[in-house]
Scaffold this active site. Structure first.
Site, PDB file in Angstrom:
ATOM      1  N   GLU A   1      36.436 -28.546  22.599  1.00  0.00           N
ATOM      2  CA  GLU A   1      37.811 -28.381  23.088  1.00  0.00           C
ATOM      3  C   GLU A   1      38.366 -29.730  23.511  1.00  0.00           C
ATOM      4  O   GLU A   1      37.724 -30.453  24.283  1.00  0.00           O
ATOM      5  CB  GLU A   1      37.828 -27.401  24.267  1.00  0.00           C
ATOM      6  CG  GLU A   1      39.124 -27.326  25.040  1.00  0.00           C
ATOM      7  CD  GLU A   1      40.329 -26.990  24.176  1.00  0.00           C
ATOM      8  OE1 GLU A   1      41.335 -27.736  24.269  1.00  0.00           O
ATOM      9  OE2 GLU A   1      40.261 -26.001  23.407  1.00  0.00           O
TER      10      GLU A   1
ATOM     11  N   SER B   1      51.788 -14.536  17.703  1.00  0.00           N
ATOM     12  CA  SER B   1      51.968 -13.154  18.145  1.00  0.00           C
ATOM     13  C   SER B   1      51.827 -12.206  16.955  1.00  0.00           C
ATOM     14  O   SER B   1      52.410 -12.456  15.885  1.00  0.00           O
ATOM     15  CB  SER B   1      53.362 -12.998  18.772  1.00  0.00           C
ATOM     16  OG  SER B   1      53.566 -11.682  19.210  1.00  0.00           O
TER      17      SER B   1
ATOM     18  N   HIS C   1      50.316  -5.779  22.291  1.00  0.00           N
ATOM     19  CA  HIS C   1      51.273  -5.104  21.417  1.00  0.00           C
ATOM     20  C   HIS C   1      50.659  -3.852  20.807  1.00  0.00           C
ATOM     21  O   HIS C   1      49.458  -3.804  20.504  1.00  0.00           O
ATOM     22  CB  HIS C   1      51.728  -6.046  20.305  1.00  0.00           C
ATOM     23  CG  HIS C   1      52.553  -7.192  20.790  1.00  0.00           C
ATOM     24  ND1 HIS C   1      53.886  -7.058  21.116  1.00  0.00           N
ATOM     25  CD2 HIS C   1      52.241  -8.489  21.019  1.00  0.00           C
ATOM     26  CE1 HIS C   1      54.359  -8.233  21.516  1.00  0.00           C
ATOM     27  NE2 HIS C   1      53.380  -9.113  21.478  1.00  0.00           N
TER      28      HIS C   1
END
Length: 478
Positions: free
Chosen positions: A31, A337, A49
């Site tokens: 990372e 998303s 969602h």
């Protein structure tokens, strides 16, 4: 030589790490930032969602629904906040109703459970603060809200408990093919792995393009948000969406699992993959469009604004698999998303591919559960008194807005993959996330960090790198 080198410690990378840690393999995560959850995973809508928005047959649709199905069990096993509060997509005008019906039909094809279309009066009964102009709404009980920091950190800590090694402040600069596997050049030296998993978020195209002639292109799409105080947290109980447009689901109004109210995001494409600035125009758009679907929003209760970047790939779908010309390299790219929702399923899919390709065998001692930081506010009075008697630090309130104790901060520092910065403490405990936005508690948290990490306070940063806070002392005698 590692069996698997994962690039990126956001929710995609840590979900892959956690799933792969079920198997007998030597795994590491690289990372470039100083901690988990420093990119897209820290700045998003915190929504689970339901799965009606993604194109039928797409990976987004499949993994959205699967990820949502996995969420209750994961939240219980890994002890992160999650609530299935349901969502409403608001249709204000009769002429837009066919678009709402399209969403319903797509959701049914995608396998979303219990979808219903409600008329305006039914919506007003459910949400008294909905716009008076509401004509209809798509109701999805399967939708939910989650703590994205808690989920990301839980995946990482559980992976670490199962033997995955994490290297922070380690930026990938190049990847080259070995006779067997790959050599990864980083800012902290060379790593070698039989396989690479690319979970680098908005930088996943750059990582992919180091190994493949078939290039990817990811656009960083900036979304700006406003966060309101706890006093506004009950203004709506469901997640309120506008009808989707060209750039996504529009401006939402949603409660958070911690009792705030969230408005946003905008959708502005940018060439700057670090461009998380907010703008006057963007925030004005958030406030204006949020008010179109929800009335009486208490804008005076806004306590902060922020922006995040989502990784929009040109093909508008998740990319999970090996490039034809780079065997042994697995992309998990274009995870925008509903990427937060889909992350558990992305990890499951990636681990399944590697299990088959590498012939991995399951461990007999896999640790499936993880306990999060104790929140003493959840205890009854007698239990809290006993805790303070045994560990007095839990009786010392450091963050007055969120009522976070020194005991929680100590836990955040000393647990696996512990916090090293102010934002690291914030993401794990919420200290500094309240109304004063760390105006009062930051100095005390810095003192605790310096003491526990055995460093000078001048070495404590906001979020790693060059984000130092203390530049010097203002009295020569000190």
């Amino acid at each position: 030589m590692y069996d698997v080198v994962i690039i990126g410690a956001g929710v995609t990378g840590t979900a892959c790490a956690r799933e792969l840690s079920r198997y007998q393999a030597k795994i590491c995560v690289l990372e470039k930032e100083e901690d988990l959850c420093c990119g897209t995973s820290k700045a998003n809508s915190a929504i689970v969602h339901a799965g009606y928005d993604a194109r039928e047959g797409s990976l987004k649709a499949k993994l959205n629904v699967r990820g949502s199905e996995m969420m209750e069990k994961l939240a219980q096993e890994l002890d992160f906040p999650f609530k299935r509060n349901g969502s409403l997509v608001i249709c204000l005008h009769e002429e837009d109703f066919p678009r709402l019906k399209e969403l319903y039909d797509r959701g049914i094809k995608n396998g979303v459970r219990d979808l219903r279309i409600l008329d305006g009066e039914q919506v007003k009964e459910m949400e008294p603060n909905i716009s008076d102009q509401v004509y209809a709404a798509l109701y999805a009980p399967a939708a939910g809200i989650v703590c994205p920091f808690g989920m990301n950190i839980a995946f990482g800590e559980n992976a670490a408990a199962n033997g995955v090694e994490f290297y922070f402040d380690t930026e990938v600069n190049g990847i080259s093919r070995l006779e067997e596997g790959w050599e990864v050049s980083t800012s902290r030296g060379i790593f070698r792995g039989r396989w690479i998993v690319n979970g680098a978020g908005v930088y996943a195209d750059r990582i992919h393009n180091m190994v493949s002639g078939k290039k990817l292109h990811i656009t960083a799409r900036r979304g700006e948000y406003c966060l309101l105080d706890h006093s506004a947290g009950n203004h709506v109980s469901h997640t309120i969406f506008a009808l989707p447009g060209k750039y996504g689901k529009g401006i939402l109004v949603a409660p958070t699992v911690h009792g705030n109210l969230l408005l946003g995001p905008t959708a502005i494409d940018t060439d700057n993959k670090e461009g998380t600035c907010t703008t006057r125009e963007g925030l004005d758009q958030v406030l204006e469009k949020a008010g179109m679907n929800v009335k009486n929003l208490p804008m005076r209760q806004v306590i902060t604004s922020f922006a995040g970047l989502r990784a929009h790939e040109d093909g508008d779908d998740f990319i999970i698999g090996e490039p034809e010309d780079a065997p042994g390299f697995l992309d998990c790219a274009g995870i925008e998303s509903p990427g937060l929702t889909a992350a558990p399923a992305v990890g499951e899919m990636a681990a399944g591919i590697l299990k088959e390709k590498m012939g991995l065998k399951e461990k007999t001692d896999f640790i499936s559960e993880r306990k999060g930081i104790l929140d003493p506010k959840t205890l009854d009075k007698e239990a809290y008194r006993k805790l303070i008697k045994e560990q007095p630090a839990y009786g010392n309130i450091v963050c007055r807005c969120e009522k976070i104790t020194e005991g929680e901060i100590l836990d955040a520092i000393h647990r696996p993959l512990g916090a090293k910065s102010l934002d690291g403490i914030k993401r794990r405990t919420r200290a500094g996330m309240g109304r004063c936005q760390s105006g009062f508690c930051a100095p005390r948290i810095m003192e605790i960090l310096a003491r526990e990490l055995h460093v000078d306070m001048a070495d404590i940063t906001k979020t790693g790198g060059h984000s130092g806070i203390i530049e010097g002392v203002n009295k020569d005698s000190l």
